[in-house]
Design a protein around this motif. Structure first.
Motif, PDB file in Angstrom:
ATOM      1  N   SER A 274       0.912  -1.110   0.034  1.00 38.28           N
ATOM      2  CA  SER A 274       0.025  -0.077   0.055  1.00 38.28           C
ATOM      3  C   SER A 274       0.834   1.059   0.179  1.00 38.28           C
ATOM      4  O   SER A 274       1.674   1.086   0.944  1.00 38.28           O
ATOM      5  CB  SER A 274      -1.079   0.105   1.084  1.00 38.28           C
ATOM      6  N   SER A 275       0.470   2.038  -1.066  1.00 38.03           N
ATOM      7  CA  SER A 275       1.776   3.088  -1.217  1.00 38.03           C
ATOM      8  C   SER A 275       1.533   4.331  -0.205  1.00 38.03           C
ATOM      9  O   SER A 275       2.466   4.801   0.456  1.00 38.03           O
ATOM     10  CB  SER A 275       1.479   3.874  -2.450  1.00 38.03           C
ATOM     11  N   THR A 276       0.380   4.584   0.294  1.00 35.31           N
ATOM     12  CA  THR A 276       0.047   5.641   0.996  1.00 35.31           C
ATOM     13  C   THR A 276      -1.227   5.263   2.223  1.00 35.31           C
ATOM     14  O   THR A 276      -2.210   4.841   1.735  1.00 35.31           O
ATOM     15  CB  THR A 276      -0.517   6.983   0.523  1.00 35.31           C
ATOM     16  N   VAL A 277      -0.701   5.078   3.434  1.00 36.89           N
ATOM     17  CA  VAL A 277      -1.489   4.682   4.681  1.00 36.89           C
ATOM     18  C   VAL A 277      -1.596   5.662   5.579  1.00 36.89           C
ATOM     19  O   VAL A 277      -0.634   6.343   5.991  1.00 36.89           O
ATOM     20  CB  VAL A 277      -1.092   3.407   5.155  1.00 36.89           C
ATOM     21  N   ASN A 278      -2.611   6.012   6.012  1.00 40.49           N
ATOM     22  CA  ASN A 278      -2.775   7.238   7.303  1.00 40.49           C
ATOM     23  C   ASN A 278      -3.902   6.598   8.463  1.00 40.49           C
ATOM     24  O   ASN A 278      -4.650   5.814   8.049  1.00 40.49           O
ATOM     25  CB  ASN A 278      -3.404   8.680   6.532  1.00 40.49           C
ATOM     26  N   LEU A 279      -3.785   7.075   9.320  1.00 41.22           N
ATOM     27  CA  LEU A 279      -4.637   7.208  10.389  1.00 41.22           C
ATOM     28  C   LEU A 279      -5.708   8.296  10.343  1.00 41.22           C
ATOM     29  O   LEU A 279      -5.290   9.410  10.278  1.00 41.22           O
ATOM     30  CB  LEU A 279      -4.160   6.998  11.857  1.00 41.22           C
ATOM     31  N   LEU A 280      -6.789   7.839  10.551  1.00 36.80           N
ATOM     32  CA  LEU A 280      -7.955   8.904  10.299  1.00 36.80           C
ATOM     33  C   LEU A 280      -8.556   9.417  11.534  1.00 36.80           C
ATOM     34  O   LEU A 280      -8.854   8.711  12.492  1.00 36.80           O
ATOM     35  CB  LEU A 280      -9.100   8.522   9.442  1.00 36.80           C
ATOM     36  N   ILE A 281      -8.435  10.697  11.982  1.00 34.49           N
ATOM     37  CA  ILE A 281      -8.488  11.344  13.061  1.00 34.49           C
ATOM     38  C   ILE A 281      -9.741  12.476  13.334  1.00 34.49           C
ATOM     39  O   ILE A 281      -9.788  13.262  12.162  1.00 34.49           O
ATOM     40  CB  ILE A 281      -7.387  12.061  13.766  1.00 34.49           C
ATOM     41  N   TRP A 282     -10.464  12.465  14.120  1.00 33.80           N
ATOM     42  CA  TRP A 282     -11.657  13.654  14.215  1.00 33.80           C
ATOM     43  C   TRP A 282     -11.483  14.204  15.699  1.00 33.80           C
ATOM     44  O   TRP A 282     -11.213  13.624  16.872  1.00 33.80           O
ATOM     45  CB  TRP A 282     -12.923  13.089  13.882  1.00 33.80           C
ATOM     46  N   THR A 283     -11.260  15.586  15.622  1.00 34.43           N
ATOM     47  CA  THR A 283     -11.025  16.249  16.811  1.00 34.43           C
ATOM     48  C   THR A 283     -12.253  17.657  16.804  1.00 34.43           C
ATOM     49  O   THR A 283     -12.124  18.348  15.434  1.00 34.43           O
ATOM     50  CB  THR A 283      -9.618  16.764  17.234  1.00 34.43           C
ATOM     51  N   THR A 284     -12.486  18.271  17.708  1.00 33.64           N
ATOM     52  CA  THR A 284     -13.256  19.373  17.906  1.00 33.64           C
ATOM     53  C   THR A 284     -12.408  20.636  18.362  1.00 33.64           C
ATOM     54  O   THR A 284     -12.882  21.647  18.527  1.00 33.64           O
ATOM     55  CB  THR A 284     -14.626  19.205  18.852  1.00 33.64           C
ATOM     56  N   GLN A 285     -11.097  20.392  18.743  1.00 34.34           N
ATOM     57  CA  GLN A 285     -10.240  21.123  19.213  1.00 34.34           C
ATOM     58  C   GLN A 285      -8.800  21.302  18.437  1.00 34.34           C
ATOM     59  O   GLN A 285      -7.933  20.513  18.893  1.00 34.34           O
ATOM     60  CB  GLN A 285      -9.794  20.895  20.655  1.00 34.34           C
ATOM     61  N   PRO A 286      -8.989  21.581  17.092  1.00 34.14           N
ATOM     62  CA  PRO A 286      -7.637  21.460  16.234  1.00 34.14           C
ATOM     63  C   PRO A 286      -6.483  22.179  16.970  1.00 34.14           C
ATOM     64  O   PRO A 286      -5.260  21.846  16.605  1.00 34.14           O
ATOM     65  CB  PRO A 286      -8.145  22.255  14.933  1.00 34.14           C
ATOM     66  N   TRP A 287      -6.607  23.205  17.764  1.00 30.99           N
ATOM     67  CA  TRP A 287      -5.466  23.991  18.536  1.00 30.99           C
ATOM     68  C   TRP A 287      -4.778  22.995  19.372  1.00 30.99           C
ATOM     69  O   TRP A 287      -3.524  23.244  19.511  1.00 30.99           O
ATOM     70  CB  TRP A 287      -5.884  25.111  19.356  1.00 30.99           C
ATOM     71  N   THR A 288      -5.105  21.799  19.780  1.00 35.56           N
ATOM     72  CA  THR A 288      -4.458  20.996  20.525  1.00 35.56           C
ATOM     73  C   THR A 288      -3.554  19.941  19.586  1.00 35.56           C
ATOM     74  O   THR A 288      -2.602  19.259  20.235  1.00 35.56           O
ATOM     75  CB  THR A 288      -5.590  20.110  21.192  1.00 35.56           C
ATOM     76  N   ILE A 289      -3.765  20.127  18.057  1.00 40.77           N
ATOM     77  CA  ILE A 289      -2.725  19.057  17.539  1.00 40.77           C
ATOM     78  C   ILE A 289      -1.235  19.394  17.632  1.00 40.77           C
ATOM     79  O   ILE A 289      -0.518  18.401  17.712  1.00 40.77           O
ATOM     80  CB  ILE A 289      -3.168  19.432  15.993  1.00 40.77           C
ATOM     81  N   PRO A 290      -0.892  20.649  17.733  1.00 42.89           N
ATOM     82  CA  PRO A 290       0.664  20.735  17.913  1.00 42.89           C
ATOM     83  C   PRO A 290       1.286  19.935  19.023  1.00 42.89           C
ATOM     84  O   PRO A 290       2.145  19.708  19.205  1.00 42.89           O
ATOM     85  CB  PRO A 290       0.730  22.340  17.980  1.00 42.89           C
ATOM     86  N   ALA A 291       0.242  19.886  20.066  1.00 45.18           N
ATOM     87  CA  ALA A 291       0.713  19.237  21.466  1.00 45.18           C
ATOM     88  C   ALA A 291       0.564  17.547  21.339  1.00 45.18           C
ATOM     89  O   ALA A 291       0.650  16.846  22.193  1.00 45.18           O
ATOM     90  CB  ALA A 291      -0.162  19.681  22.605  1.00 45.18           C
ATOM     91  N   ASN A 292       0.106  17.024  20.144  1.00 38.67           N
ATOM     92  CA  ASN A 292      -0.120  15.494  19.990  1.00 38.67           C
ATOM     93  C   ASN A 292       0.902  14.938  20.338  1.00 38.67           C
ATOM     94  O   ASN A 292       2.284  15.241  19.754  1.00 38.67           O
ATOM     95  CB  ASN A 292      -0.660  14.988  18.537  1.00 38.67           C
ATOM     96  N   GLU A 293       0.803  13.551  21.143  1.00 35.53           N
ATOM     97  CA  GLU A 293       2.029  12.853  21.531  1.00 35.53           C
ATOM     98  C   GLU A 293       1.741  11.348  21.138  1.00 35.53           C
ATOM     99  O   GLU A 293       2.427  10.437  20.892  1.00 35.53           O
ATOM    100  CB  GLU A 293       2.357  12.925  22.763  1.00 35.53           C
ATOM    101  N   ALA A 294       0.338  11.087  20.770  1.00 36.74           N
ATOM    102  CA  ALA A 294      -0.042   9.743  20.454  1.00 36.74           C
ATOM    103  C   ALA A 294      -1.193   9.596  19.719  1.00 36.74           C
ATOM    104  O   ALA A 294      -1.944  10.730  19.797  1.00 36.74           O
ATOM    105  CB  ALA A 294       0.088   8.890  21.748  1.00 36.74           C
ATOM    106  N   ILE A 295      -1.623   8.280  19.405  1.00 38.86           N
ATOM    107  CA  ILE A 295      -3.057   8.019  18.706  1.00 38.86           C
ATOM    108  C   ILE A 295      -3.329   6.804  19.503  1.00 38.86           C
ATOM    109  O   ILE A 295      -2.815   5.973  19.615  1.00 38.86           O
ATOM    110  CB  ILE A 295      -2.971   7.735  17.187  1.00 38.86           C
ATOM    111  N   CYS A 296      -4.699   6.883  20.100  1.00 39.22           N
ATOM    112  CA  CYS A 296      -5.065   5.891  21.148  1.00 39.22           C
ATOM    113  C   CYS A 296      -6.122   4.954  20.141  1.00 39.22           C
ATOM    114  O   CYS A 296      -7.112   5.565  19.683  1.00 39.22           O
ATOM    115  CB  CYS A 296      -5.749   6.239  22.549  1.00 39.22           C
ATOM    116  N   TYR A 297      -6.263   3.687  20.800  1.00 38.90           N
ATOM    117  CA  TYR A 297      -7.317   3.159  20.302  1.00 38.90           C
ATOM    118  C   TYR A 297      -8.154   2.133  21.054  1.00 38.90           C
ATOM    119  O   TYR A 297      -7.389   1.923  22.243  1.00 38.90           O
ATOM    120  CB  TYR A 297      -6.553   2.152  19.066  1.00 38.90           C
ATOM    121  N   MET A 298      -8.960   1.561  20.871  1.00 41.38           N
ATOM    122  CA  MET A 298      -9.560   0.616  21.849  1.00 41.38           C
ATOM    123  C   MET A 298      -9.486  -0.890  21.375  1.00 41.38           C
ATOM    124  O   MET A 298      -9.728  -1.319  20.290  1.00 41.38           O
ATOM    125  CB  MET A 298     -11.016   0.718  21.717  1.00 41.38           C
TER     126      MET A 298
END
Length: 1000
Positions: A274-298
């Protein structure tokens, strides 16, 4: 009552009970018209022989008379001395209601009225029952709202020193306290108003720091760098209880992609090629994206790898969010493969806006599938759950947002100095777009926390604060709470759930107006210095000088040299006092330690609004459990909020704000805002279902006034007919009283028992329902209509008349005492008009309702209710006509029912028997079989009555017939009954009554 169930509803009286005060109105009381008819000479001749009600007690107090009368009653009846009087009584029974402190930052409002009046009703009831009531009013005096209001009064507020701010804030709070206190006194609230508690008192502050000391020594208080709710508009941390949620908040939500950097080992083969794979994220607070340190799953959820029809790129997202997300992004997803969340382990992706940053995939139980994509962007500095994940996996906790809610230099030049909730949010969205990671932006309306003081949005922001470790307390707190009685009971689960969600409590605030946290910081290293000796020393200083000393005394007095030496410091001058103050919920939550007396220091009752389930109830519980492993209260009563009468929030713009002072004293235009007095306000509180939202407005208040006027009328009737009666010398033993009078005593005891139980359960709405049913139905519509003839027309001292006066005196006493806790002004006022009181005794100093067990008699109900069933048949058949224009023949087959009616009328025919009195006819004949000569065209009503005696051991259903005939005799000129032999003569009863008084 049984007669109300078995009989035709009673006919309404022709004139309001208690309103019959003149000869003419009495004379036509059976007529359909309420207007008096012209008096004949004969009628007026006997006017003076009729014993009409006599009382100066007014049926109504119009206009300003009502509030003026209440003020006079408060002074005359010693309202201000009542609390001290009852505290001096010698009794072992004590009832303690601990007053939750209202906030000293504004004028009194209807929310205050609801709360304080509920408390006063409770206290007065317990006092009347012989308890020594402990109730110390208090005020919550610290905190940001007071500080901001005090500062707003000065142009140069930003240049004010901490001590200037504190002085201004204290003065502001003191002014608010005086306003509120005056209102509470005017509402009739019983307390020692000269000895209240205030959270800014030095002794109170010292007690508070004493609780802080105990909690610190037990290891519950610590300093940490972690995310807390932060108010950029107020530049301070806020507690969860200080938030209000705006249900219509609009956020700029975004769907963004995080490029896959490292494939999870379990998915390596699946993703290969697969040439391009992404994790798809939704957030209501875009301003917090610069502070992202992880992606959580169940870990246990299903996830899908899909291919986008529009771009050919592959995305990973939750399997049950595939279709909804594709629809939102206006595309189609082809599912390539499905896996478990745990299969994402050890994968990572690239940060979309920070080059070189790697965001690992981490399992977390807080991930939900209700919204978004089932993958959660995790910024440890800006989320409570995010922080938990970071702590477990040792992720960085970098906060790039300052105290004003603005990006710092660490956020990069593109974001620096931009407010995160405004232009900073826009800048982050632009950066995502430039990086080609923004898939969609849309407005999202949802519930969002606001600072309840400034009414502006808050953020979650990591900062160095002081905390209470509630995680180590809440298990004990929950167990303790299960032993507390909740009213309503459903509130317990709500509070238990709130405690369950609470892992820590941020208790530090970045303000000047409050109790200082007794900690020092090294000038160079910033390291904190705090221990038991330091806290003890500060407590002694605060107890002596108040908390101002923290800002006015030199550091070497606040921090003893020997203490600094012990911890390795060379000089106390290397340290400065910390500038944070304690959360005001910690202020008020330690009130039990200062106010409650005795070794137990537990109140019987805390009574507050439902917001305190997460506020004062909870902070009081946590501080008490942390220091002594028990709750400070035995019972919690929780009431709702006040709303406009249409169920809407009160707002000046809508114009539905109700000012208690205007309710009492009237507005500028009395035709629109009449003066009602405090008792109308108290009636409104008591009659409302306070366990839901409580409605108030002009219609509600007008109805309350009408209800009170009806009650006054009932009281006036009783007072008027007690003229010339002295219970000590004129009372008739209950065994010798008329059956209907004995029945009234029977009803009184039942009423007293039900009223007492309703008060005990804090169900004041039920108290009002019972009161209204009793005085309007049982007394006015039923009993008064029956006994009027006996009261007005019998000889003054005749035992028959004294019998109903005895019942009236008891009814008056029971009724007045039953509503006294709700309507103290009316209770004291009406007591002053009692004709047989030698001294003007206070209702509240003479105890609760006093009834006698002899009032409850077996079989009494059956006798009266059987007669009332027949009475109902009769009155229902004449369609509102005057019952005195009729005579009755009652035919009952031989048996128990006939024997019961014989106890009311021994002779066959009578116009003065107890049975005829109940029937309200001019004459009643009692027969065991139908007369042979009875005309077939006479009105005849048949019915049955079931007799149930001795708990069901005696049961007999008997039939009866009521034959209604036109009265055969003439109307008596004195009593108006059709019992006279000629139009110009009196009936035999009236002739006998007035014989010897004067010549006819």
């Amino acid at each position: 009552m049984l007669w109300a169930r078995r009989a035709t509803p009673l006919a309404k009286p022709r004139a309001p009970a208690g309103a019959v005060w003149g000869w003419a109105r009495w004379a036509v009381s059976g007529a359909n018209s309420g207007q008096p008819s012209p008096e004949s000479g004969a009628n007026s001749k006997y006017r003076e022989t009729v014993l009409l009600p006599r009382s100066r007690f007014p049926a109504q107090l119009p206009g300003r008379m009502q509030p003026e009368a209440e003020v006079e009653i408060q002074q005359k009846c010693g309202f201000s001395e009542l609390y001290s009087w009852q505290r001096q009584r010698k009794t072992k029974n004590e009832f303690c209601l601990h007053d939750g402190p209202p906030y000293a930052n504004g004028d009194p409002h209807v929310g205050h009225a609801l709360n304080k009046i509920l408390k006063d009703i409770t206290n007065r009831f317990h006092m009347m029952r012989g308890y020594k009531v402990h109730y110390v009013p208090g005020w919550d005096c610290h905190g940001l709202p007071i500080e901001l209001k005090a500062m707003s009064e000065f142009k140069e507020a930003q240049k004010m020193s901490a001590m200037e701010i504190r002085q201004r804030a204290k003065e502001f709070a003191e002014r608010a306290i005086e306003k509120q206190k005056s209102a509470f006194i005017r509402w009739g609230i019983m307390a020692d108003w000269a000895n209240c508690y205030h959270t800014f008192d030095g002794k109170y502050e010292a007690k508070q720091l004493g609780i802080f000391h105990k909690m610190y020594d037990k290891g519950y208080i610590y300093q940490d760098y972690k995310p807390v709710f932060w108010s950029p508009s107020a530049n301070t941390a806020v507690a969860e209880a200080e938030l209000e949620y705006n249900q219509q908040h609009v956020s700029r939500s975004v769907y963004i992609k995080f490029p896959l950097l490292k494939s999870p080992p379990k998915l390596a083969s699946t993703l290969a090629g697969s040439s391009t794979v992404n994790l798809l994220i939704w957030t209501t607070q875009p301003w917090t994206i610069p502070a992202n340190e992880a992606i959580c799953y169940m870990p246990d959820s299903e996830y899908s790898i899909v291919k986008c029809a529009n771009t050919g790129e592959c995305y990973i997202l939750a399997a049950n969010r595939v279709d909804s997300t594709a629809a939102i992004l206006d595309t189609q997803f082809e599912v390539i493969s499905t896996c478990k969340g745990v299969d994402l382990e050890n994968g990572s992706c690239a940060h979309p806006t920070v080059p070189g940053r790697e965001s690992p995939f981490l399992p977390a139980n807080h991930v939900t599938m209700a919204k978004g994509t089932g993958l959660v962007h995790t910024a440890p500095a800006h989320g409570m759950e995010d922080y938990s994940v970071a702590s477990h996996h040792q992720l960085p906790l970098n906060c790039v947002v300052d105290e004003s809610g603005v990006f710092t230099e660490a956020a990069g030049s593109e974001l620096q100095n931009k407010a995160v909730l405004e232009e900073g949010n826009e800048a982050v969205i632009q950066m995502l777009q430039a990086a080609k990671c923004l898939l969609k932006e849309e407005k999202y309306v949802h519930s969002y926390p606001y600072d309840w003081r400034t009414k502006k949005p808050v953020i979650i922001r990591a900062s160095k604060q002081w905390f209470v470790n509630t995680a180590n307390i809440k298990a004990t707190a929950q167990e303790v709470l299960k032993k507390v009685k909740f009213i309503p009971a459903s509130a317990m689960n709500r509070m238990l759930e709130m405690l369950d969600r609470r892992t820590y409590w941020c208790i530090s605030r970045q303000r000047s107006w409050g109790v200082p946290i007794p900690v020092f910081y090294h000038k160079t290293t910033g390291e904190s210095l705090i221990n038991s000796e330091i806290i003890e020393n500060v407590i002694k200083i605060v107890e002596q000088h108040g908390s101002d000393a923290w800002w006015t005394l030199p550091v070497d007095q606040l921090l003893p040299r020997e203490v600094a030496t012990k911890v390795g410091s060379h000089d106390v001058l290397d340290y400065i006092p910390g500038q944070d103050v304690l959360d005001i919920w910690f202020d008020s939550g330690t009130s039990w330690a200062h106010v409650l007396e005795g070794a137990d220091q537990r109140a019987d009752l805390y009574l507050e609004g439902k917001d305190q389930l997460g506020g004062w109830f909870q902070s009081s519980l946590l501080t008490s459990v942390a220091t002594r492993k028990k709750a400070p209260y035995k019972t919690l009563v929780i009431h709702g909020f006040t709303l406009g009468e249409k169920g809407e929030k009160m707002s000046k713009s809508i114009g539905n704000v109700v000012d208690p002072d205007v309710v009492i004293n009237g507005g500028q235009d009395h035709s629109k805002e009449p003066p009602y007095g405090a008792d109308v306000l108290r009636w409104w509180v008591a009659e409302s279902n306070v366990f839901t939202e409580v409605l108030i407005g002009p219609v509600v208040l007008s109805a309350a006034k009408d209800d009170l006027n009806k009650l006054r009328n009932t009281l006036r009737f009783m007072l008027g007919n007690l003229a010339g009666f002295n219970p000590e010398t004129d009372s008739i033993p209950s065994s010798e009283m008329y059956v209907i009078d004995q029945y009234m005593l029977h009803l009184l005891q039942d009423y007293a028992n039900k009223i007492t139980e309703a008060y005990k359960e804090y169900d004041y709405c039920k108290v009002i329902r019972l009161l209204q049913a009793f005085h309007a139905r049982d007394l006015s519509n039923f009993y008064f209509s029956i006994i009027k003839d006996r009261l007005y027309c019998e000889e003054e001292k005749d035992p028959k008349r004294r019998s109903c006066q005895t019942a009236l005196a008891q009814a008056f006493d029971v009724v007045v005492r039953s509503f006294a806790p709700v309507l103290p002004h009316l209770a004291e006022e009406v007591f002053q008009y009692l004709p047989y009181k030698k001294e003007r005794e206070s209702v509240f100093r003479s105890g609760w309702i006093n009834t006698s067990s002899v009032w409850k008699k077996p079989g009494l109900e059956e006798v009266v209710e059987a007669a009332c069933a027949m009475r109902g048949s009769f009155l229902g058949s004449i369609g509102g006509k005057n019952p005195l224009e009729h005579e009755l023949v009652i035919v009952i087959e031989p048996g128990l029912l006939f024997e019961l009616m014989e106890t009311l009328q021994a002779e066959e025919t009578s116009s003065v028997s107890q049975l005829n009195e109940i029937m309200m006819a001019s004459q009643t004949t009692l027969l065991s079989e139908l007369p042979v000569e009875m005309a077939t065209n006479e009105k005849s009503i048949k019915g049955t009555f079931l007799i149930n005696l001795e708990g069901g051991d005696i049961r007999e259903e008997s039939s009866y017939t009521v034959i209604v005939l036109p009265a055969a005799k003439e109307k008596c000129l004195r009593c108006r009954k059709n019992t006279a032999h000629s139009p110009l003569s009196l009936c035999p009863r009236c002739t006998e009554v007035i014989a010897g008084k004067w010549s006819i």
